[in-house]
Scaffold this active site. Sequence first.
Site, mmCIF file in Angstrom:
data_model
loop_
_atom_site.group_PDB
_atom_site.id
_atom_site.type_symbol
_atom_site.label_atom_id
_atom_site.label_comp_id
_atom_site.label_asym_id
_atom_site.label_seq_id
_atom_site.Cartn_x
_atom_site.Cartn_y
_atom_site.Cartn_z
ATOM 1 N N HIS A 125 10.217 -7.976 10.641
ATOM 2 C CA HIS A 125 10.188 -6.935 11.686
ATOM 3 C C HIS A 125 10.591 -7.456 13.073
ATOM 4 C CE1 HIS A 125 8.587 -3.923 9.068
ATOM 5 N NE2 HIS A 125 7.436 -4.535 8.884
ATOM 6 N N ASP A 162 10.046 -5.413 0.468
ATOM 7 C CA ASP A 162 8.812 -5.048 1.167
ATOM 8 C C ASP A 162 8.757 -3.522 1.298
ATOM 9 O OD1 ASP A 162 6.762 -6.573 3.348
ATOM 10 O OD2 ASP A 162 7.205 -4.483 3.827
ATOM 11 N N HIS A 164 7.884 -1.815 3.756
ATOM 12 C CA HIS A 164 8.338 -1.401 5.092
ATOM 13 C C HIS A 164 9.783 -1.847 5.314
ATOM 14 C CE1 HIS A 164 3.894 -1.901 5.420
ATOM 15 N NE2 HIS A 164 3.990 -0.760 6.075
ATOM 16 N N ASP A 246 3.628 -5.399 -0.585
ATOM 17 C CA ASP A 246 2.845 -4.247 -0.171
ATOM 18 C C ASP A 246 3.338 -2.943 -0.792
ATOM 19 O OD1 ASP A 246 5.106 -4.666 1.360
ATOM 20 O OD2 ASP A 246 4.085 -4.558 3.289
#
Length: 313
Positions: A125, A162, A164, A246
């Site tokens: 990120h 992931d 996200h 996740d």
Amino acid sequence: MTTALITHPDGLQHITPPGHPERVDRLMAIYAAIDGMDQTGLRRVEAPMGTDEAILRCHPQSHIDAVTEAAPAEGTVALDADTHMSPGSLRAAYRGVGAMTTAVDIVIKGDVQNAFAAMRPPGHHAEKTTPMGFCLFGNIAIAAKHALDVHGLERVAIVDFDVHHGNGTQDLLWDEERTLFISSHQMPLYPGSGAPSERGAHENILNVPLDPHTGGVELRLAYERMVFPALDEFKPQLVLISAGFDAHRNDPLANLNWDEADFTWVTEQLCDVADTYAQGRVVSTLEGGYDLDGLAASTRAHLQVLIQRGTHG
């Protein structure tokens, strides 16, 4: 050939506030899972400190300075609502960079077949000048640039599974035509980016949004329809993986329904791509995963595939 596990105790010195999902216990759970595995074919490597030279291939000096200056002498400080630093965070972040550049070095040199970097904080990120989403430096983008600029590779692919979107990796490699960045992720979800229309300056980005509650069947269809054809067209000389766990059905921060078998499958398929185009060379790094049992089991499944490929080809 073997698989390298690259980590360092400094990863345990990045302390976040009580109740924060990105916590020391994540790395402890992974260590416990790995210690319970057959260690045959696994080579442990201590992550060195990363260098500013490596970081500067993706981030400007102003970003390094800002992160360095934000590091507290005691306690924790918040860089934003999600991203915190403690006195040990800066060293941990530099170790994360060093883990990934070392992984690229030893895989390309043929010392090992593949590698997994078990470090925190994660990285996907972190944008050019913005630490965010628990991340300080864009570790996997830095690794890609290291492979290109130091080792002279011409094509490096990054696959980010992931839950996200890897907005930081996308930002850091938006203008880099020698890379292909592919992200599968739940949408809508933090950070809000990752639409299919976000293609990069050279059509070098492929975003694959997944609806909430997507499970293994939909995962396989999406990868077979979009991800693998893109990789076949690109023909990467190195496959990098942002391994966030996740998307697991028990994760508290998202709503996908993957399980260990799904992470095994996607790892096997990416290793097949690497076998076809990249001499089997794969470098993976830990990103998310916040249910400790799901994280441990999924990391173990991922690593078992890498070990099997490293040992048997």
